[in-house]
Motif scaffolding. Structure first.
Motif, short mmCIF file in Angstrom:
data_model
loop_
_atom_site.label_atom_id
_atom_site.label_comp_id
_atom_site.label_asym_id
_atom_site.label_seq_id
_atom_site.Cartn_x
_atom_site.Cartn_y
_atom_site.Cartn_z
N ILE A 190 -2.55 -9.10 -5.89
CA ILE A 190 -2.08 -8.35 -4.75
C ILE A 190 -3.13 -7.56 -4.06
N ILE A 191 -3.38 -7.35 -2.75
CA ILE A 191 -4.27 -6.54 -2.45
C ILE A 191 -3.68 -5.38 -1.68
N ASN A 192 -3.89 -4.09 -2.06
CA ASN A 192 -3.30 -3.17 -1.59
C ASN A 192 -4.43 -1.96 -0.66
N VAL A 193 -4.00 -1.53 0.22
CA VAL A 193 -4.97 -0.58 1.11
C VAL A 193 -4.16 0.73 0.82
N ASN A 194 -4.99 1.91 0.53
CA ASN A 194 -4.36 3.20 0.39
C ASN A 194 -5.36 4.05 0.74
N ASN A 195 -4.78 5.02 1.74
CA ASN A 195 -5.71 6.27 2.03
C ASN A 195 -5.34 7.57 1.38
N GLN A 196 -6.47 7.66 0.43
CA GLN A 196 -6.36 8.74 -0.57
C GLN A 196 -7.17 10.16 0.00
N SER A 197 -7.65 9.99 1.05
CA SER A 197 -8.61 10.92 1.76
C SER A 197 -8.03 12.35 2.17
N GLY A 198 -6.69 12.33 2.38
CA GLY A 198 -6.22 13.58 2.77
C GLY A 198 -6.26 13.77 4.46
N MET A 199 -6.64 12.93 4.83
CA MET A 199 -7.00 12.92 6.51
C MET A 199 -6.13 11.68 6.93
N PRO A 200 -5.59 11.69 8.01
CA PRO A 200 -4.97 10.23 8.61
C PRO A 200 -6.36 9.55 9.51
N LEU A 201 -5.98 8.10 8.97
CA LEU A 201 -7.11 7.12 9.44
C LEU A 201 -6.41 6.83 10.97
N PRO A 202 -7.20 6.42 11.71
CA PRO A 202 -6.89 6.01 13.18
C PRO A 202 -5.78 4.84 13.12
N ALA A 203 -4.94 4.82 14.23
CA ALA A 203 -3.77 3.77 14.19
C ALA A 203 -4.40 2.53 14.24
N GLY A 204 -3.79 1.82 13.09
CA GLY A 204 -4.34 0.18 13.16
C GLY A 204 -5.30 0.09 12.08
N TYR A 205 -6.02 1.02 11.59
CA TYR A 205 -7.31 1.03 10.68
C TYR A 205 -6.83 0.25 9.59
N GLU A 206 -5.66 0.82 8.66
CA GLU A 206 -5.21 0.14 7.57
C GLU A 206 -4.70 -1.20 7.72
N ASP A 207 -3.97 -1.45 8.96
CA ASP A 207 -3.33 -2.86 8.97
C ASP A 207 -4.49 -3.63 9.20
N GLU A 208 -5.72 -3.53 9.83
CA GLU A 208 -6.70 -4.23 10.12
C GLU A 208 -7.55 -4.57 8.79
N LEU A 209 -7.60 -3.68 8.18
CA LEU A 209 -8.57 -3.77 6.70
C LEU A 209 -7.45 -4.74 5.78
N ARG A 210 -6.36 -4.64 6.08
CA ARG A 210 -5.60 -5.98 5.23
C ARG A 210 -5.85 -7.23 5.71
N LYS A 211 -6.13 -7.30 6.84
CA LYS A 211 -6.33 -8.65 7.61
C LYS A 211 -7.38 -9.38 7.11
N ILE A 212 -7.24 -10.02 5.86
CA ILE A 212 -8.41 -10.88 5.06
C ILE A 212 -8.24 -12.06 5.01
N ASN A 213 -9.16 -13.10 5.57
CA ASN A 213 -8.96 -14.29 5.38
C ASN A 213 -8.95 -14.64 4.01
N LEU A 214 -7.71 -15.00 3.61
CA LEU A 214 -7.91 -15.36 1.94
C LEU A 214 -8.36 -16.35 1.49
N ARG A 215 -8.68 -17.45 2.41
CA ARG A 215 -9.32 -18.73 2.00
C ARG A 215 -10.61 -18.37 1.54
N ASP A 216 -11.21 -17.51 2.29
CA ASP A 216 -12.75 -17.03 1.98
C ASP A 216 -12.89 -16.55 0.50
N ILE A 217 -11.85 -15.91 -0.19
CA ILE A 217 -11.81 -15.09 -1.28
C ILE A 217 -11.19 -15.81 -2.48
N GLU A 218 -10.36 -16.87 -2.26
CA GLU A 218 -9.54 -17.44 -3.21
C GLU A 218 -10.22 -18.61 -4.23
N ARG A 219 -9.98 -18.65 -5.39
CA ARG A 219 -10.72 -19.66 -6.06
C ARG A 219 -9.74 -20.68 -6.68
#
Length: 394
Positions: A190-219
């Motif tokens: 499972i791939i999790n994205v976590n903001n541990q910086s203490g500052m808010p990320l722009p809207a949609g940043y974390e969601d876009e970071l999760r949008k990974i084409n899984l076929r490119d990384i699967e084995r």
């Protein structure tokens, strides 16, 4: 010319001797299959060559006898895992028989024009038996491996069933059994994205970071998910953690410089050493251009701002709770904009400076936009980190 003809003839004779000696040597060394091949290859073009006919006849006979003896021994062992080898050997016999059948009728003139016969063995029924035995053996092995319950055994079971496909496209319930083996052998991460910086990320940043084409990384035996399924038992977790968000303050830098140029400013009389006006050959007063120096001062302003997002991709084994690997990632976005104003005669300026005057001042970009611009870099580094280290999770 004679030397060339001699060379060609010598080459042909040498080639024939090598071919003949090769077939003889193979026969003598017990490599009957090679002896058959070399002799057959020669007889395709020269079916009257008696020495090759005799080599083929002897090599074929010994190859057949040798294979049948080995098959007999394999059958006497009464081991189910011998069926695959038995099938291969029967197939070799059939291939060899088809090879000699492709030749025209062969005669040995030195033996009363004897017609050479190649006794053949009907291997169809035996091949079917071996085929069924091999498939049954692979199927049984897969069932035994699956009963062990561990992932590696399940993967081995998958490959045992895969071997059946060279004999049968469909065999018993091999398709469903193979799917069971695949499901049991897969590792899930499972791939999790976590903001541990203490500052808010722009809207949609974390969601876009999760949008990974899984076929490119699967084995083959590793599947990733970005949305956690409540009924899934995960083997690994991949954490994409944003650790720091650094914003460099807005900065203005100034640069002033002067450019000069000489331009013509009318004309003046040419004087001699005594201060008198010089005359040309026609008696006219001599004149020359008069120059003056012009200058212009450039006041350049350079606007600068920067944003950097630092993070880390962590690979954690959920069975042992151990950190397998940690890979740093970072994305930077720099804003720099320069413009200028002039004070003086613009004719003194170079083209570079004139171009600067055409640039208009702009407002500094918002901080959220600067951070958002780092997203493609951070995301690409995260994907690369997962691709490069997915073998640790397989």
């Amino acid at each position: 010319m004679k030397q060339l003809i001699y060379l060609l003839i010598s080459t042909l004779i040498f080639g024939a001797l090598v071919s003949c000696n090769g077939a003889k040597r193979a026969l003598r060394n017990g490599d009957y299959e090679r002896s058959v091949y070399l002799s057959w290859k020669k007889l395709r073009k020269h079916p009257q060559k008696e020495k090759y006919i005799l080599l083929l006849e002897e090599g074929f006979k010994k190859a057949q006898e040798n294979d049948m003896q080995e098959i007999s021994l394999l059958k006497q062992e009464n081991r189910s895992d011998n069926w695959d080898r038995i099938y291969v050997m029967y197939n070799e016999i059939r291939r060899r028989q088809n090879k000699v059948k492709s030749l025209p009728e062969l005669r040995v003139k030195s033996q009363g024009n004897r017609i050479v016969k190649f006794p053949t063995i009907d291997v169809d029924a035996q091949m079917l038996e071996a085929k069924q035995g091999a498939a049954s053996d692979y199927y049984s092995r897969a069932e035994r491996l699956l009963s062990k319950g561990d992932k590696q055994s399940a993967r081995n079971a998958f490959y045992e069933i895969e071997k059946i496909k060279k004999y049968y496209k469909e065999y018993k319930s091999s398709d469903s059994l193979q799917q069971i083996a695949r499901n049991r052998g897969i590792n899930y991460a499972i791939i999790n994205v976590n903001n541990q910086s203490g500052m808010p990320l722009p809207a949609g940043y974390e969601d876009e970071l999760r949008k990974i084409n899984l076929r490119d990384i699967e084995r083959t035996w590793l599947l990733f998910e970005t949305r956690e399924s409540p009924n899934r038992a995960y083997d690994y977790i991949v954490k994409v953690n944003v650790k720091q968000i650094n914003i460099a303050p807005e900065r203005l830098a100034y640069n002033n410089y002067t450019e000069t140029k000489q331009i013509q400013d009318g004309w003046q009389y040419v004087l001699d050493n005594k201060g008198n006006v010089k005359k040309d050959s026609l008696g006219n007063d001599m004149k020359e251009p008069k120059y003056k120096t012009i200058s212009c001062v450039i006041h350049e302003t350079i606007m600068q701002k920067a944003a950097m997002v630092n993070g880390v991709v962590e690979f954690i084994d959920l069975q042992t709770k151990q950190l397998v690997r940690s890979v740093p990632i970072a994305g930077e976005n720099r804003f720099e904009h320069g413009y200028a104003i002039a004070n003086g005669d613009l004719n003194a300026l170079s083209q570079v400076s004139l171009d600067k005057l055409r640039i208009q001042p702009v407002p500094f970009p918002p901080t959220s936009g600067m951070i958002s611009a780092t997203l493609p870099i951070v995301k690409n580094m995260a994907i690369q980190a997962i691709q490069n280290n997915s073998g640790l999770l397989d």
